[in-house]
Structures are given as structure tokens and as C-alpha cells.
Enzyme design. Structure first.
Site, PDB file in Angstrom:
ATOM      1  CD  GLU A 105      -2.203   6.507  11.406  1.00  0.00           C
ATOM      2  OE1 GLU A 105      -2.278   7.653  11.909  1.00  0.00           O
ATOM      3  OE2 GLU A 105      -1.151   5.828  11.367  1.00  0.00           O
ATOM      4  CB  THR A 146      -0.302   5.414   6.761  1.00  0.00           C
ATOM      5  OG1 THR A 146      -0.608   4.202   6.058  1.00  0.00           O
ATOM      6  CG2 THR A 146      -0.789   5.311   8.186  1.00  0.00           C
ATOM      7  CB  ALA A 186      16.983 -17.797 -12.196  1.00  0.00           C
ATOM      8  CG  ASP A 220      10.272   5.680   9.015  1.00  0.00           C
ATOM      9  OD1 ASP A 220      10.417   6.457   9.987  1.00  0.00           O
ATOM     10  OD2 ASP A 220       9.467   4.730   9.011  1.00  0.00           O
ATOM     11  CE  LYS A 274       7.188  18.320  14.210  1.00  0.00           C
ATOM     12  NZ  LYS A 274       7.029  16.834  14.138  1.00  0.00           N
ATOM     13  CD  GLN A 307       5.157   6.516  17.543  1.00  0.00           C
ATOM     14  OE1 GLN A 307       4.097   5.964  17.250  1.00  0.00           O
ATOM     15  NE2 GLN A 307       6.206   6.533  16.744  1.00  0.00           N
ATOM     16  CD  GLN A 339       1.305  -5.730  17.943  1.00  0.00           C
ATOM     17  OE1 GLN A 339       0.483  -5.719  18.862  1.00  0.00           O
ATOM     18  NE2 GLN A 339       1.001  -5.343  16.710  1.00  0.00           N
TER      19      GLN A 339
END
Length: 317
Positions: free
Chosen positions: A18, A49, A61, A126, A199, A210, A246
Site C-alpha cells: 500500500e 490510499t 497576522a 475517518d 459488507k 487492519q 510508533q
């Protein structure tokens, strides 16, 4: 070639990976270098993705705050098409519910069909960071099952405009996501499995998981899927750890657990290079075991880092 046909035609585990589209303002050079470092290992398909628009707040500013809509990584369709035509490797662009209307989704699918792309991964995606719950766009899909249904309708030439005549079918192979450790929003694991079955029942051809770091979690997940009648291929997703942070970032972002043995070794690391070495060795350990169990595909989340993926593949295959 469709992913499901690739899997069914192979009597051994295939390799896929991926990629992220380049950041806005960047060229595709890094993506091409990543692919070229891995193409010798015969990847059977490449996922790309998709990223929705985000709301960001910019201090001007004069001290006032301005809300802006940005998309940090546009170009999924274009880079997917470029990759497939440049390398002759099937691509799997991600299609999201979040940030898109049904009409926009249909237009993207029509474009992909014209480009000769016949694989997609259908995801809810998300919510906005400013929202506590996922909110679909007006006239958008609320979940991935609805998105799968739209794509399945197009397989039979059923478009959103009911008065269209002599419509051509768009024959996409549909992948969906599965969560071996439960989606973080699901109230419990069984409910999450039922959402996954919805699904698949809607027409998904395969599942890609995942990331996970304990293979037994994946094997248990597959068993539980089979028990409730989910019989499509379930592809494990592997993420080699590259950075020290991570150790805490991945569990927080993805609601996953790291095994104690891996955690112990990562805690000892002094540099990111140390963590990358530990992460690569762990991914090799996982991958060897998964291939020994004849999983359909070894799907690696590269996030643009290819040297460790190359080491994993040349060691395992």
C-alpha cells in the site's frame, strides 16, 4: 486483473503493498522509486490510499483565526492510473464515504472504469477531527455497506439517475476492511463482526485487515469470521515499525495491541534505526508464519518506506 481472480488463480501466498499519494506540491518521484525497489518481487497489486478534505484553523497576522478546507494528499485516481499504466500492475484505489457524496463517488468510479482500473477498496473513512462522531456528507454514505451496495448496483448498470438508457455495467472487484482487534468505535467485537458480515453480504469480494502484531489475533479473527458465515478471502495487513514513537502512536491511532515481546525490544531502542531493525525483524517473523499458513496475500503497509519491505519480501519468499 481483479484482486479476487489473482488470489483464486494462485496456489501460494502473493505479495501486495500500500502507498500514500504524494503530499500536495510534491511530485510522484518517491512513489515511483518505492515501486521500482519492489517490482522485482512481482507484487500482484498495489493499494493507493484516499484522503478526505480536512478543516484546519490558521492564525492570521492580525491574530484572527480563519477556518480553511484543505486536502493534503490529493491525486489518488491520477496516481493510481499512472502506476497501473507505467508498471502494468493492478492498482486498488481506496474509495471513501467520508467527505464524498454518492454522486461524486459515482463520478470517480466512472473515471476509474475509463482508465481501465477495476479494483477498489470501499471504506467508510475517518470523520472530521472536529467531530466526535462520524458525520456523512449530505447525500453521502453513512457506512461502507452502503458504499458497497452502490458499487454493486453499478455492476448491473444501475446508476443514480434512474432514467438513463442502455447503461454500461462497471464491473469492479470490491475489497473491504476488517479489524482483528475491533474497530475503535464498535461497542464490542461481535457487533463489529456483524458489521463486517453486512459488507460481505452487500457484495464485497474480499477483506483486508487492519494492521496487527500478533498473528494469533489474525487466526482467531479468521475463525470467528468463518463461524458467522463470512467465507471470502481475508488478507492480513502487516505494518513494519519504523520509528521509536510508533510504540505509542500506533496503539493510539489504530486501537491495536503490541505483544510484550515486541514492546520489550522496542523500549530498548535508542534510535529510530534501532526501532526500524526491530520492527523489520518482527515483520519477517510474522510474515514467515503467515505464509506458512498459506494466507491469500501478504499485504504490507509501506507508507512510502521500501527498504524494510524489500528485506521482508526477499527473506520470506
Amino acid at each position: 486483473m481483479n484482486v479476487i481472480d489473482i488470489i483464486k488463480a494462485s496456489d501460494k501466498t502473493v505479495f501486495s503493498f500500500e502507498l500514500l499519494p504524494p503530499l500536495k506540491g510534491s511530485d510522484a518521484g518517491k512513489i515511483y522509486r518505492t515501486i521500482e525497489s519492489l517490482v522485482d518481487f512481482d507484487p500482484k497489486y498495489i493499494n493507493i490510499t484516499t484522503h478526505r478534505d480536512e478543516m484546519v484553523f490558521i492564525e492570521l497576522a492580525d491574530g484572527t483565526i480563519e477556518k480553511r478546507t484543505v486536502r493534503k494528499r490529493p491525486g489518488t485516481v491520477a496516481i493510481a492510473s499512472a502506476i497501473q499504466h507505467k508498471y502494468g500492475i493492478p492498482v486498488v484505489p481506496h474509495i471513501l464515504c467520508g467527505g464524498f457524496t454518492k454522486s461524486e463517488t459515482e463520478h470517480v468510479l466512472i473515471d476509474l472504469n475509463f482508465m481501465g482500473i477495476s479494483n477498489i477498496l470501499a471504506l467508510r473513512g475517518d470523520g472530521l477531527k472536529t467531530d466526535h462522531v462520524f458525520r456523512p456528507n449530505p447525500d453521502g454514505h453513512a457506512n461502507a455497506s452502503e458504499l458497497v451496495e452502490q458499487v454493486v448496483n453499478l455492476r448491473s448498470g444501475q446508476y443514480l439517475e434512474p432514467d438513463l438508457k442502455n447503461t454500461a455495467p462497471l464491473n469492479f472487484c470490491i475489497g473491504v476492511a476488517g479489524y482483528p482487534e475491533k474497530h475503535f468505535e464498535a461497542p464490542n467485537f461481535d457487533t463489529d463482526l456483524n458489521y463486517l458480515k453486512q459488507k460481505v453480504d452487500a457484495g464485497a469480494d474480499y477483506i483486508v485487515t487492519q494492521m496487527f502484531f500478533d498473528n494469533q489475533v489474525y487466526y482467531d479473527f479468521v475463525d470467528k469470521c468463518r463461524e458467522i458465515g463470512i467465507n471470502v478471502p481475508i488478507i492480513p495487513g502487516i505494518k513494519p515499525i519504523n520509528l521509536i514513537n510508533q510504540l505509542t502512536v500506533l496503539p493510539k491511532l489504530f486501537s491495536i495491541n503490541l505483544p510484550q515481546e515486541l514492546t520489550t525490544e522496542l523500549v530498548k531502542c535508542k534510535t529510530n534505526d534501532d526501532a526500524k531493525e526491530v520492527g523489520t525483524e518482527w515483520a519477517i517473523y510474522q510474515s514467515k508464519d503467515l505464509v506458512a499458513h498459506n494466507v491469500p496475500s501478504l499485504h504490507i503497509y509501506t507508507y512510502g518506506v521500501s527498504d524494510n519491505t524489500r528485506k521482508i519480501i526477499e527473506t520470506v519468499f
